[in-house]
Design an enzyme around this catalytic site. Structure first.
Site, PDB file in Angstrom:
ATOM      1  CG  ASP A   1       4.758 -64.000   7.924  1.00 53.10           C
ATOM      2  OD1 ASP A   1       4.699 -63.698   6.713  1.00 53.10           O
ATOM      3  OD2 ASP A   1       3.996 -63.493   8.770  1.00 53.10           O
TER       4      ASP A   1
ATOM      5  CG  ASP B   1       1.455 -67.527  11.529  1.00 56.88           C
ATOM      6  OD1 ASP B   1       1.299 -67.239  12.732  1.00 56.88           O
ATOM      7  OD2 ASP B   1       2.549 -67.415  10.940  1.00 56.88           O
TER       8      ASP B   1
END
Length: 252
Positions: A107, A128
């Site tokens: 990710d 994030d």
């Protein structure tokens, strides 16, 4: 060319339908409880029907995962639905971004790749707001400058609630006042402004360390709570990680 991109995270699995480089439709399901390939097969087909997606019109499926036990299960379900082998991307997939670490999560790598492709010619920070709160930085050249990993906001909130006898579950949103006079407002202030201070501190310290004023992108589940509260975040994009996975897999 229509592609399905799947981001398997610790809390959520996000799907995106890409028409060339544009993500037209996106949806999210819970990662837990873990499902079998047959359960995923049924759930994915149901969601395809909801969004009027024809499996035969999908030419490629790209999967990025930070949950190894789900990667094979998801691949099996996709093969059963589409009759094609999905493209699995991770930190070892070549790109213009140098991961630099054999421990970098898929990710985070995807976040850096999306930032490098979408916002060229400047240094970027990607925040994030997921199960973990991460801040990653990439240079104009694609060099990874570094990453910060902290407890995620919802992770911290759930821990606070589960470890205390009298604190209730709350909605994560901006409270009416910073100083609260009731339990819910007090907790909202702590979670929102406490983590906002952390995020702004990350940005300031990273800018100082790289000697630049980085362009800041926020993504992840609760990024929408924090973007309106600070001018240090320039863009909020919930699909940012999906876009990075798409860029990683589109030529594979």
């Amino acid at each position: 060319m229509n592609s399905i991109v799947i981001n398997v995270g610790n809390s959520n699995i996000r799907f995106g339908l890409f028409d060339d480089d544009n993500c037209d439709i996106s949806w999210v399901v819970n990662t837990k409880p873990y499902r079998t390939a047959d359960e995923l097969y049924a759930q994915i087909l149901m969601l395809y029907q909801t969004y009027k997606i024809e499996p035969k019109e999908i030419s490629k499926v790209i999967i990025g995962s930070v949950v190894p036990q789900l990667t094979k299960v998801m691949s099996s379900a996709i093969r059963k639905i589409h009759g094609i082998v999905p493209v699995i991307v991770d930190r070892n997939t070549p790109s213009e971004v140098q991961a630099k670490s054999k421990q970098m999560g898929t990710d985070i790598y995807a976040n850096l790749i999306a930032a490098h492709n979408l916002y060229p010619d400047r240094k970027k920070i990607v925040l994030d707001f997921g199960t973990a709160l991460t801040a990653s930085c990439v240079a104009e050249s694609g060099e990874t400058l570094g990453v910060i990993i902290a407890p995620g906001i919802i992770t911290a909130l759930n821990s606070l609630i589960s470890q205390t006898a009298q604190l209730p579950e709350i909605e994560l949103k901006k409270p009416k006042t910073v100083l609260g006079l009731d339990t819910v407002t007090c907790m909202q202030s702590g979670m929102v402004y406490g983590f906002l201070g952390m995020v702004e501190g990350f940005i300031d310290r990273i800018n100082d360390e790289v000697n630049d004023d980085c362009f800041v992108v926020a993504t992840g589940g609760v990024s929408h709570v924090y973007k309106p509260l600070t001018d240090k975040i320039h863009v909020m994009d919930r699909l940012h990680t999906l876009k990075g996975l798409y860029f990683l897999g589109k030529d594979k």
